[in-house]
Design a protein around this motif. Structure first.
Motif, short mmCIF file in Angstrom:
data_model
loop_
_atom_site.label_atom_id
_atom_site.label_comp_id
_atom_site.label_asym_id
_atom_site.label_seq_id
_atom_site.Cartn_x
_atom_site.Cartn_y
_atom_site.Cartn_z
N GLY A 62 20.86 -1.39 -13.32
CA GLY A 62 21.58 -3.04 -13.83
C GLY A 62 22.06 -2.80 -15.19
O GLY A 62 22.63 -3.78 -15.97
N GLN A 64 24.60 -0.75 -18.30
CA GLN A 64 25.74 -0.06 -18.72
C GLN A 64 25.47 0.79 -19.98
O GLN A 64 24.80 0.31 -20.73
CB GLN A 64 26.97 -1.16 -18.96
CG GLN A 64 28.22 -0.49 -19.08
CD GLN A 64 29.66 -1.35 -18.99
OE1 GLN A 64 29.38 -2.36 -18.15
NE2 GLN A 64 30.42 -1.08 -19.64
N THR A 86 27.85 3.89 -11.08
CA THR A 86 29.11 3.55 -10.89
C THR A 86 29.92 4.03 -12.13
O THR A 86 29.67 3.59 -13.31
CB THR A 86 29.57 2.12 -10.45
OG1 THR A 86 28.80 1.74 -9.37
CG2 THR A 86 30.64 1.82 -10.33
N ARG A 88 33.30 3.49 -13.98
CA ARG A 88 34.48 2.53 -14.13
C ARG A 88 35.79 3.39 -14.84
O ARG A 88 35.40 3.59 -16.11
CB ARG A 88 34.35 1.11 -14.58
CG ARG A 88 33.29 0.32 -13.83
CD ARG A 88 32.95 -0.89 -14.42
NE ARG A 88 32.15 -1.59 -13.49
CZ ARG A 88 31.28 -2.39 -13.81
NH1 ARG A 88 30.80 -2.75 -15.29
NH2 ARG A 88 30.11 -2.98 -13.34
N ILE A 95 31.74 5.66 -7.06
CA ILE A 95 30.27 6.25 -7.09
C ILE A 95 30.25 7.60 -7.29
O ILE A 95 30.51 8.26 -6.62
CB ILE A 95 29.70 5.48 -5.57
CG1 ILE A 95 30.16 4.28 -5.47
CG2 ILE A 95 28.26 5.78 -5.74
CD1 ILE A 95 29.45 2.91 -6.45
N PHE A 115 28.02 2.59 -15.11
CA PHE A 115 27.21 1.37 -15.02
C PHE A 115 26.08 1.65 -13.85
O PHE A 115 26.61 2.49 -12.77
CB PHE A 115 27.92 0.35 -14.44
CG PHE A 115 27.15 -1.06 -13.84
CD1 PHE A 115 26.53 -1.92 -14.71
CD2 PHE A 115 26.95 -1.09 -12.58
CE1 PHE A 115 25.58 -2.81 -14.33
CE2 PHE A 115 26.25 -2.24 -12.22
CZ PHE A 115 25.56 -3.00 -13.15
N ASN A 116 24.66 1.58 -13.95
CA ASN A 116 23.82 1.80 -12.88
C ASN A 116 23.74 0.67 -11.90
O ASN A 116 23.11 -0.33 -12.20
CB ASN A 116 22.55 2.14 -13.56
CG ASN A 116 21.66 2.73 -12.27
OD1 ASN A 116 21.96 2.59 -11.39
ND2 ASN A 116 20.65 3.33 -12.84
N HIS A 117 24.25 0.92 -10.77
CA HIS A 117 24.60 -0.24 -9.75
C HIS A 117 23.29 -0.17 -8.75
O HIS A 117 23.08 -1.03 -7.93
CB HIS A 117 25.89 -0.06 -9.06
CG HIS A 117 25.59 1.18 -8.18
ND1 HIS A 117 26.18 2.38 -8.68
CD2 HIS A 117 25.52 1.40 -6.84
CE1 HIS A 117 26.06 3.21 -7.75
NE2 HIS A 117 25.59 2.79 -6.54
N THR A 118 22.27 0.83 -9.04
CA THR A 118 21.33 1.13 -8.05
C THR A 118 19.86 0.55 -8.39
O THR A 118 19.90 -0.18 -9.76
CB THR A 118 21.03 2.32 -7.77
OG1 THR A 118 20.46 3.15 -8.87
CG2 THR A 118 22.19 3.24 -7.69
#
Length: 169
Positions: A62, A64, A86, A88, A95, A115-118
């Motif tokens: 969650g 960045q 992720t 950007r 990914i 950004f950690n989306h995991t």
């Protein structure tokens, strides 16, 4: 009982920087609000480097790492070691997972952000060339950071060439 402290770097008594386990390098943390934050180790400075920067970074779920930006003089490289995140890059999202690599050449005018989306931590190496005169452009805010001066400017703080000159003397 004596406390043995870890050395500040990998230099031996003769002034030679020697190999070291990364476990010897102190961890630092950065956090800004709920959105930004990471843990990192400056491997290169511990090893005596002055021209190339290498950091072992951990990006928690969650979070960045930094605001989207690009550099005019500094080049950055990212190599994912564990987990996924992720990237950007401009208007696109990618990914990236362990074993993947990306380079942000100096002057490539596309903002990049990690950004950690995991739901697990992502660990990666970030490598770059240190430039005392670098200018970083933050693409989300329009802020321009001038490293040499240690300050940033926004798009609303502009000056004409003749501003603040007393032209009536």
């Amino acid at each position: 009982m004596s406390i043995v402290s870890k050395p500040a770097n990998s230099m031996n008594s003769e002034g030679v920087f020697e190999p070291f386990p990364i476990a010897d390098v102190p961890w630092e943390e950065f956090a800004k609000g709920q959105r930004f934050g990471m843990r990192f180790q400056h491997l290169s400075s511990y090893g005596g480097a002055t021209q190339i920067g290498v950091a072992n970074e951990v990006l928690l779920p969650g979070k960045q790492a930094n605001p989207a930006h690009y550099h005019m003089l500094e080049e950055e490289h990212v190599f994912i070691l564990e987990g996924a995140l992720t990237l950007r890059l401009g208007d696109k999202a990618y990914i990236m997972s362990a074993g993947q690599y990306v380079c942000f050449p100096a002057g490539q005018k596309q903002g990049h952000a990690l950004f950690n989306h995991t739901d697990v931590a992502c660990r990666y190496l970030i490598i770059g060339n240190t430039q005392a005169n670098d200018v970083a452009v933050h693409t989300e805010t329009g802020r321009v950071a001038v490293k040499l001066m240690g300050v940033g400017y926004s798009g609303t703080a502009t000056m004409d060439y003749w501003d603040s000159m007393n032209i009536d003397e």
